[in-house]
Design an enzyme around this catalytic site. Sequence first.
Site, PDB file in Angstrom:
ATOM      1  N   HIS A  15       0.710  -1.162  -0.850  1.00  0.00           N
ATOM      2  CA  HIS A  15       0.209   0.562   0.396  1.00  0.00           C
ATOM      3  C   HIS A  15       0.812   1.455   0.042  1.00  0.00           C
ATOM      4  O   HIS A  15       0.121   2.133   0.153  1.00  0.00           O
ATOM      5  CB  HIS A  15      -1.052   0.271   1.237  1.00  0.00           C
ATOM      6  CG  HIS A  15      -0.545   0.539   2.765  1.00  0.00           C
ATOM      7  ND1 HIS A  15       0.117  -0.669   2.972  1.00  0.00           N
ATOM      8  CD2 HIS A  15      -0.448   1.266   3.298  1.00  0.00           C
ATOM      9  CE1 HIS A  15       0.225  -0.086   4.794  1.00  0.00           C
ATOM     10  NE2 HIS A  15       0.110   0.798   3.850  1.00  0.00           N
TER      11      HIS A  15
ATOM     12  N   ASP B 165      -0.207  -7.574   1.058  1.00  0.00           N
ATOM     13  CA  ASP B 165      -0.444  -6.342   1.509  1.00  0.00           C
ATOM     14  C   ASP B 165       1.327  -6.360   1.270  1.00  0.00           C
ATOM     15  O   ASP B 165       2.099  -6.384   2.570  1.00  0.00           O
ATOM     16  CB  ASP B 165      -0.605  -5.412   2.486  1.00  0.00           C
ATOM     17  CG  ASP B 165      -0.321  -4.085   2.406  1.00  0.00           C
ATOM     18  OD1 ASP B 165       0.528  -3.208   2.478  1.00  0.00           O
ATOM     19  OD2 ASP B 165      -0.690  -3.541   4.241  1.00  0.00           O
TER      20      ASP B 165
ATOM     21  N   SER C 161       3.727   2.295   7.789  1.00  0.00           N
ATOM     22  CA  SER C 161       3.323   1.785   7.062  1.00  0.00           C
ATOM     23  C   SER C 161       5.039   1.146   6.992  1.00  0.00           C
ATOM     24  O   SER C 161       5.862   1.465   6.275  1.00  0.00           O
ATOM     25  CB  SER C 161       2.560   2.166   6.082  1.00  0.00           C
ATOM     26  OG  SER C 161       1.541   2.359   6.529  1.00  0.00           O
TER      27      SER C 161
END
EC number: 3.4.21.-
Length: 417
Positions: free
Chosen positions: A226, A271, A367
């Site tokens: 992502h 992901d 992230s």
Amino acid sequence: MYQPGILVRRKRVWKPWTVALITVALLLALAVLIGLLVYFLVYDEKTHYYQASFWIPSINYSSDLSKEQSKFRTGLKQKISNEIDVIFQRSSLKHHYVKSQVVNFRPSNDGVKADVLIKFQIPRKNAGTLKRQADNILQEKLQSSQSILKRDASLPYLREMNAAQAEHILNSDCGSGMEYPPIARIADGKPADKASWPWQSSLQVEGIHLCGASLIGSQWLVTSAHCFDNYKNPKLWTVSFGRTLSSPLTTRKVESIIVHENYASHKHDDDIAVVKLSSPVLFSENLHRVCLPDATFQVLPKSKVFVTGWGALKANGPFPNSLQEVEIEIISNDVCNQVNVYGGAISSGMICAGFLTGKLDACEGDSGGPLVISDNRNKWYLLGIVSWGIDCGKENKPGIYTRVTHYRDWIKSKTSI
């Protein structure tokens, strides 16, 4: 009109105490100068690296010696390093010997051959003499019947190696971070120490940190898919290594980005992405790779793990310049799938970690960063990749991470690692 004063020169007379003070100062300066000269001539030391090759007739070569994390390989490496440690720590070079590390095993017609890198701190003026001493010490000790090592006569004994290349080899083993560290945090937290997490990198666009990533090889990173939802062109990205964003150890451009084929931005599954650097990095104490676990690697609930990154210190909070760390716990997927937690949203390709009480957590900007665990040899393994969550440190909303073991074969298929 006022006339300017007349300058009258007076003879200066030095008082005895002034003369004494100046004399003492000059003598002190001379002593310091002599001391520095003696230090640089006698005590100034330089790091020297030597490669030595040994023959081990008592052990037959096996394919396990080519497998990085096999118990046979790691056990034999440790046994050889221990023997070399004892040889030099009980010798006249004990104050100059630093460490040794096995860097390679080779098959032989009558046993195994091991290439070992040996590190010394040696006064500049004595380098040649001490190298000969080291050579003689090894030859003498290896003649003992108690030693498993014998000299490999097919190669010169101690071959000097370039410092940068030697450090690259010494730090080529995966997962060697700091000793198991004390509790710290990303949210509400404490900066990580230098060299604590040498695989951590920052993915940036126009010099702005957007995501974390983990170095898994000299030219490969693993991160979250992502991270590339908005910027898919590899040419837009740069990678920064080092503890601080403002003064990185080194940077690299990105050659290619490989996102998992089944990833879709509207869902959290798959992901994961791998990033190829434009050129390999040179490993050092402050920059090297994390270990990847086998696909069968198991981790139990309540296991202590660490997550690191440059994400926000709290929800909607400021972003740090220095890398942050937090110790959290693995939470079972069954617990995280309870109605009051994530209500069945956690799949087998995800790991849940944190605390149901909240507070300690990854946050925005973390992230793609690593979730790591240490084994009993202080080797750090990449368990998870920061993926998603609800807010930061919210009660009953721990962080969710991509489960690396679930995608281990996929990583290997893309990177050959």
